[in-house]
Design an enzyme around this catalytic site. Structure first.
Site, PDB file in Angstrom:
ATOM      1  N   HIS A  24       9.555  21.802  12.462  1.00  0.00           N
ATOM      2  CA  HIS A  24       8.618  21.009  11.662  1.00  0.00           C
ATOM      3  C   HIS A  24       8.193  21.755  10.403  1.00  0.00           C
ATOM      4  O   HIS A  24       7.557  21.194   9.529  1.00  0.00           O
ATOM      5  CB  HIS A  24       7.389  20.659  12.500  1.00  0.00           C
ATOM      6  CG  HIS A  24       7.760  19.964  13.778  1.00  0.00           C
ATOM      7  ND1 HIS A  24       8.026  20.656  14.935  1.00  0.00           N
ATOM      8  CD2 HIS A  24       7.963  18.661  14.061  1.00  0.00           C
ATOM      9  CE1 HIS A  24       8.351  19.787  15.878  1.00  0.00           C
ATOM     10  NE2 HIS A  24       8.331  18.586  15.382  1.00  0.00           N
ATOM     11  N   GLU A  82      24.844  13.457  15.068  1.00  0.00           N
ATOM     12  CA  GLU A  82      24.088  12.188  14.997  1.00  0.00           C
ATOM     13  C   GLU A  82      24.035  11.566  13.604  1.00  0.00           C
ATOM     14  O   GLU A  82      23.092  10.841  13.290  1.00  0.00           O
ATOM     15  CB  GLU A  82      22.651  12.366  15.563  1.00  0.00           C
ATOM     16  CG  GLU A  82      22.632  12.843  16.999  1.00  0.00           C
ATOM     17  CD  GLU A  82      21.227  12.972  17.591  1.00  0.00           C
ATOM     18  OE1 GLU A  82      20.286  12.321  17.106  1.00  0.00           O
ATOM     19  OE2 GLU A  82      21.073  13.740  18.569  1.00  0.00           O
ATOM     20  N   GLU A 132       9.271  22.061  23.204  1.00  0.00           N
ATOM     21  CA  GLU A 132       8.618  22.675  22.053  1.00  0.00           C
ATOM     22  C   GLU A 132       7.700  23.797  22.537  1.00  0.00           C
ATOM     23  O   GLU A 132       6.839  23.579  23.368  1.00  0.00           O
ATOM     24  CB  GLU A 132       7.787  21.625  21.320  1.00  0.00           C
ATOM     25  CG  GLU A 132       7.044  22.201  20.143  1.00  0.00           C
ATOM     26  CD  GLU A 132       5.934  21.278  19.676  1.00  0.00           C
ATOM     27  OE1 GLU A 132       6.228  20.105  19.420  1.00  0.00           O
ATOM     28  OE2 GLU A 132       4.795  21.754  19.592  1.00  0.00           O
ATOM     29  N   GLY A 185      20.461  18.176  18.750  1.00  0.00           N
ATOM     30  CA  GLY A 185      21.300  16.998  18.541  1.00  0.00           C
ATOM     31  C   GLY A 185      21.582  16.667  17.094  1.00  0.00           C
ATOM     32  O   GLY A 185      22.726  16.684  16.660  1.00  0.00           O
ATOM     33  N   SER A 186      20.549  16.397  16.323  1.00  0.00           N
ATOM     34  CA  SER A 186      20.814  15.960  14.953  1.00  0.00           C
ATOM     35  C   SER A 186      20.923  17.160  14.019  1.00  0.00           C
ATOM     36  O   SER A 186      20.270  18.187  14.206  1.00  0.00           O
ATOM     37  CB  SER A 186      19.699  15.034  14.476  1.00  0.00           C
ATOM     38  OG  SER A 186      18.450  15.665  14.580  1.00  0.00           O
ATOM     39  N   CYS A 236      13.394  21.024  18.211  1.00  0.00           N
ATOM     40  CA  CYS A 236      13.679  19.585  18.099  1.00  0.00           C
ATOM     41  C   CYS A 236      14.933  19.434  17.245  1.00  0.00           C
ATOM     42  O   CYS A 236      15.537  20.435  16.817  1.00  0.00           O
ATOM     43  CB  CYS A 236      12.493  18.832  17.492  1.00  0.00           C
ATOM     44  SG  CYS A 236      12.577  17.036  17.743  1.00  0.00           S
ATOM     45  N   LEU A 265       0.830  -1.209   0.000  1.00  0.00           N
ATOM     46  CA  LEU A 265       0.000   0.000   0.000  1.00  0.00           C
ATOM     47  C   LEU A 265       0.863   1.258   0.000  1.00  0.00           C
ATOM     48  O   LEU A 265       0.579   2.229  -0.696  1.00  0.00           O
ATOM     49  CB  LEU A 265      -0.947   0.004   1.214  1.00  0.00           C
ATOM     50  CG  LEU A 265      -1.843   1.243   1.331  1.00  0.00           C
ATOM     51  CD1 LEU A 265      -2.747   1.389   0.113  1.00  0.00           C
ATOM     52  CD2 LEU A 265      -2.690   1.184   2.604  1.00  0.00           C
ATOM     53  N   CYS A 287       5.498   3.837   7.829  1.00  0.00           N
ATOM     54  CA  CYS A 287       5.550   2.648   8.684  1.00  0.00           C
ATOM     55  C   CYS A 287       6.803   2.684   9.538  1.00  0.00           C
ATOM     56  O   CYS A 287       7.786   3.324   9.174  1.00  0.00           O
ATOM     57  CB  CYS A 287       5.600   1.394   7.824  1.00  0.00           C
ATOM     58  SG  CYS A 287       4.191   1.231   6.739  1.00  0.00           S
ATOM     59  N   TRP A 321       8.860   3.179  22.587  1.00  0.00           N
ATOM     60  CA  TRP A 321       8.883   3.013  21.133  1.00  0.00           C
ATOM     61  C   TRP A 321       9.316   1.609  20.721  1.00  0.00           C
ATOM     62  O   TRP A 321       9.710   1.389  19.575  1.00  0.00           O
ATOM     63  CB  TRP A 321       9.753   4.103  20.490  1.00  0.00           C
ATOM     64  CG  TRP A 321       9.022   5.428  20.444  1.00  0.00           C
ATOM     65  CD1 TRP A 321       7.686   5.627  20.646  1.00  0.00           C
ATOM     66  CD2 TRP A 321       9.577   6.724  20.181  1.00  0.00           C
ATOM     67  NE1 TRP A 321       7.377   6.964  20.531  1.00  0.00           N
ATOM     68  CE2 TRP A 321       8.516   7.665  20.246  1.00  0.00           C
ATOM     69  CE3 TRP A 321      10.858   7.193  19.897  1.00  0.00           C
ATOM     70  CZ2 TRP A 321       8.709   9.030  20.032  1.00  0.00           C
ATOM     71  CZ3 TRP A 321      11.048   8.561  19.683  1.00  0.00           C
ATOM     72  CH2 TRP A 321       9.983   9.467  19.755  1.00  0.00           C
TER      73      TRP A 321
HETATM   74  N1  GLN Z   1      18.499  14.256  19.819  1.00  0.00           N
HETATM   75  C1  GLN Z   1      17.462  13.927  18.919  1.00  0.00           C
HETATM   76  C2  GLN Z   1      17.624  14.687  17.628  1.00  0.00           C
HETATM   77  O1  GLN Z   1      18.047  15.780  17.644  1.00  0.00           O
HETATM   78  C3  GLN Z   1      16.112  14.217  19.507  1.00  0.00           C
HETATM   79  C4  GLN Z   1      15.000  13.824  18.570  1.00  0.00           C
HETATM   80  C5  GLN Z   1      13.602  13.929  19.158  1.00  0.00           C
HETATM   81  O2  GLN Z   1      13.387  14.571  20.151  1.00  0.00           O
HETATM   82  N2  GLN Z   1      12.634  13.333  18.554  1.00  0.00           N
HETATM   83  O3  GLN Z   1      17.309  14.220  16.576  1.00  0.00           O
HETATM   84 ZN    ZN Z   2      12.286  16.513  19.827  1.00  0.00          ZN
END
Ligand code: GLN
Ligand code: ZN
Length: 770
Positions: free
Chosen positions: A702, A492, A673, A440-441, A734, A19, A524, A569
């Site tokens: 986002h 990361e 956030e 972080g990332s 984030c 799908l 997914c 998770w």
């Molecule tokens: N340290 C992670 C990043 O920066 C945190 C990600 C998250 O909070 N979902 O990607």
């Molecule tokens: Zn986050």
């Protein structure tokens, strides 16, 4: 008395994510609507044939959806916000996908390009499935759209499958809906009138039974919701087909008498989440109401213990007709374990995916109708698996259990109180006021993903991959220095996913190759399978941190995923309480924290992105969960010296009702956030006198939009209305992995400029603030 088997819903995505690929081809314009519908119809036919061959007596129809079953219901009821309505009033597939994903198009009225945002998406109860929130605009009128449920029923019937169509119930749909100041329940009678018509159409098409899902019945209900139930089912019970009122994700508890008194022909209850409700359910449910018992876990991947289940159900089945079913739709588990080639034999023996779960139900049915001997082989295999799970050294690790048993309260306490720590850390880190950092990332560019894929395929050797990752890390450190950030991260690049990366290095976790579960639409995930005691054989992140720190004089944060997020998770073993598994993970991550500190790391971030979403559905369960979750975080973090700064990050903004627990985590800095809520939430932190430092995200990662300096300064000024300047950090809300460098670079430059503006006239926090 007879026992039959039902499946409440089958995974839609297909055994090999067919799908997903069909949807993506359609969205990219490569295939038209006809091709998409053909692919979808093929999946439905295969699912019906499969379930029937496995021994299901009650097959579901309309459990399939091209995107989301809540959105399907909204479409059927005509709950389509004005911004999606086409000029001709038609609500076809493009309207549907616009509500699901947003769209860019040309407005019918004025020929100018416009874009519409997607409907809000949120988690389906306490699962990791996301639905599109029904929107009820003020003055909204409803009208029947295409009756997809009737189409699905007829489609199955034409192929010789007699099905029990599935409808999301009206009270749950209204409970999930969002008004704009108006109350969705104002529409109750209008909604019921439409449901009555739908049910009459189903009856006319030949449906004898309809499965009507009301999972909201396992939550705390308001008086309004309770009244709505009584009113709704008094009306719908007269509309034609017999109704199997289906509840899942928990026990009915105080709603049991309400549910049992509704004039429905059947009731399904979840005996996996709430096994203890069996006795009260048996007493409360009238004999002429068909009882459906959810005895196989629809939310998890473990093989059932058939003998234990038979011991419980045999006495019940002697007294009344029963339907046996998974606890909930099988939407939440992968399709077929037989497709899995990478898992080792032991772990495979302990698992059951959707297909295997239906076979388990069929075996239970045989044993109950014809005696256990008739299902001897299935029972023997289940017994063997259960026995091996009890004793396997792959699962049970004495050392881990002894370590958990030896945890002392002191291990959850930092050495110094917050005041002393702030002073010590200020001295050691010597950061300016309004310090800047990121979460972080940094962007996972196509090159990063390509290198990872090549490495996985064996086309890029370990050394080559390592060189590539080091080069990315070095470039990112250099760029952060140039950009003027105060506390750096390594980026990361070596991580595929914030949970999988750690799970793969811990013992007790297994990973599938094809164990996909729908997260939303075509998306997914493959959750890690936490099957055994968790230990950390070796350091996981220290070398990456050490390398990054060797490149710069500025502090580089160590970056870890917290135990509660790793737990929430994953598919978690069901042979011990979740909190016991969480404590084991906490000890493993604690080792990593201490190794980072020993290597010289002065600031360590422990992400708890999923802490809040682990809250139980019922308020009564909240505090117990929060207590052990906070405990596990503290166990992870508290081993370090005063001088080591512990950060945590949470990417959501609903803190109001859990603030005491957030404070009890005792982190030195928390990033959250807030960008989208205009810092509103900080008022709650201020009211609560939150003591530690806070980085209220000023850059909504986002969105592709690049914010400018002035707007970030304005946001931080709003933050200062609530919090002392020396409490504040400046950071995005984030990680930046989903963004592109050409978005990140100007946004971070503006963020650093904003911090410099804010610093004018403010001194750095070298003194205790509390
Ligand atoms: N340290 C992670 C990043 O920066 C945190 C990600 C998250 O909070 N979902 O990607
Ligand atoms: Zn986050």
């Amino acid at each position: 008395m007879t026992v039959t088997v039902a499946t409440l819903g089958f995974p839609r995505i297909g055994p090999r994510r067919e799908l997903k690929f069909a949807l993506e081809k359609h969205w990219s314009g490569k295939e038209d609507e006809v091709a998409l519908n053909t692919a979808a119809a093929g999946l439905r036919t295969a699912a019906w044939a499969r379930q029937r061959a496995l021994g299901a007596d009650w097959l579901p129809s309309c459990d399939f959806s091209l995107y989301d079953h809540v959105l399907d219901t909204s479409m059927m009821l005509g709950a389509i916000p004005a911004r999606y309505r086409a000029a001709d009033g038609q609500a076809g597939l493009s309207t549907y996908f616009a509500m699901a994903r947003g769209s860019t198009g040309v407005a019918a009225c004025c020929d100018t390009p416009h874009s519409v945002t997607a409907g809000e998406m949120t988690k389906w109860f306490d699962t990791n499935y996301h639905y599109i929130v029904p929107e009820i605009e003020p003055g909204q009128r409803l009208a029947l759209g295409r009756l997809t449920v009737v189409d699905a029923y007829r489609e199955a019937a034409a192929q010789g499958f007699a099905t029990r169509p599935v409808l999301l119930g009206p009270v749950t749909w209204l409970s999930l809906a969002k008004g704009q100041g108006n109350d969705p329940f104002d529409l109750l009678d209008e909604v019921l009138a439409l449901y009555a018509v739908i049910l009459r159409h189903l009856a006319h098409a030949g449906a004898e039974w309809v499965q009507i899902d009301e999972p909201i019945l396992v939550t705390d209900l308001t008086e309004q919701q309770r009244r709505a139930f009584t009113r709704a089912y008094a009306r719908l019970a007269r509309s034609g087909p017999k109704l199997m009122l289906t509840t899942y994700f928990g026990g009915l508890d105080d709603n049991l008498s309400l549910a049992a008194a509704l004039p429905v022909a059947g009731l399904h209850v979840d005996l996996v989440r709430a096994p203890e409700q069996l006795d009260t359910v048996l007493r409360a449910v009238p004999k002429d109401m068909l009882l459906s018992l959810g005895v196989i876990d629809g939310r998890n991947v473990w093989r059932a213990d058939l003998s234990a289940l038979l011991d419980r159900i045999e006495p019940v089945a002697r007294a009344r007709d029963l339907v046996l079913a998974p606890s909930c739709s099988l939407l939440h588990v992968p399709v077929d374990l037989a497709l899995e080639r990478r898992l080792d034999g032991d772990v495979t023996l302990w698992l059951a995916f959707a297909v295997q779960k239906i076979a388990e139900l069929a075996a239970l049915k045989t044993a109950l109708n014809d005696g256990r001997d008739a299902a001897a082989q299935a029972i023997a295999e289940s017994d063997a698996a259960a026995a091996s799970r009890c004793t396997s050294p792959r699962i049970h690790d004495r050392q881990v259990q002894e370590r958990v048993a030896a945890v002392t309260p002191a291990m959850r306490e930092r050495q110094g109180g917050l005041v002393r720590r702030i002073a010590t850390q200020a001295r050691v880190l010597a950061l300016p006021a309004f310090p800047t950092t990121t979460i972080g990332s940094f962007p996972q560019t196509p090159e990063v993903r390509h290198a990872r894929a090549e490495h996985q395929r064996g086309n890029l050797d370990d050394a080559g991959y390592d060189r590539f990752l080091r080069a990315e890390t070095e470039r990112t450190i250099r760029w952060q220095e140039e950009a003027g950030l105060d506390m750096l991260v390594h980026g990361e690049f070596e991580r595929n996913d914030m949970v999988q990366y750690f799970g793969e290095q811990l013992s007790g976790f297994a990973f599938t190759l094809g164990g996909w579960v729908q997260s939303y639409g075509s998306r997914c995930v493959r959750p890690p399978i936490l099957f055994g005691d968790v230990a950390r054989p070796a350091a996981m992140t220290v070398e990456w941190w050490r390398y990054a720190q060797s490149l710069t004089d500025r502090p580089v944060k160590g970056m870890l995923t917290g135990p509660v997020t790793i737990l929430n998770w994953s598919f978690v073993r069901d042979d011990q309480p979740r909190e016991a598994s969480c404590r084991q993970i906490a000890l493993a991550i604690r080792d990593e924290v201490l190794d980072l500190e020993a290597a010289g790391c002065r600031a360590i971030q422990i992400d708890e992105a999923a802490l809040r979403e682990g809250l139980p559905l019922r308020r009564a369960g909240w505090q117990a969960y929060l207590d052990w979750a906070v405990d596990c975080f503290r166990l992870t973090a508290a081993g370090v010296a005063d001088a080591t700064q512990i950060h945590t990050h949470m990417c959501y903004s609903e803190f109001n009702d859990i603030l005491p627990s957030i404070a009890a985590m005792d982190a030195d800095v928390i990033s959250i956030e807030t960008a989208r809520s205009q810092m509103e939430l900080l008022a709650a932190f201020a009211r609560y006198r939150y003591p530690s430092a806070i980085g209220p995200g000023v850059y909504d990662i986002h969105s592709a939009r690049v914010p400018d300096e002035a707007e970030m300064v304005a946001l931080m000024r709003l933050a200062q209305e609530h919090l002392r300047p020396e409490q504040l950090w400046v950071n995005p809300d984030c990680g930046l992995k989903t963004r592109r460098w050409d978005e990140v670079k100007p946004a971070i430059a503006a963020m650093v400029a904003a911090a410099r503006t804010l610093r004018i006239g403010v001194t750095a926090p070298t003194e205790p603030v509390a």
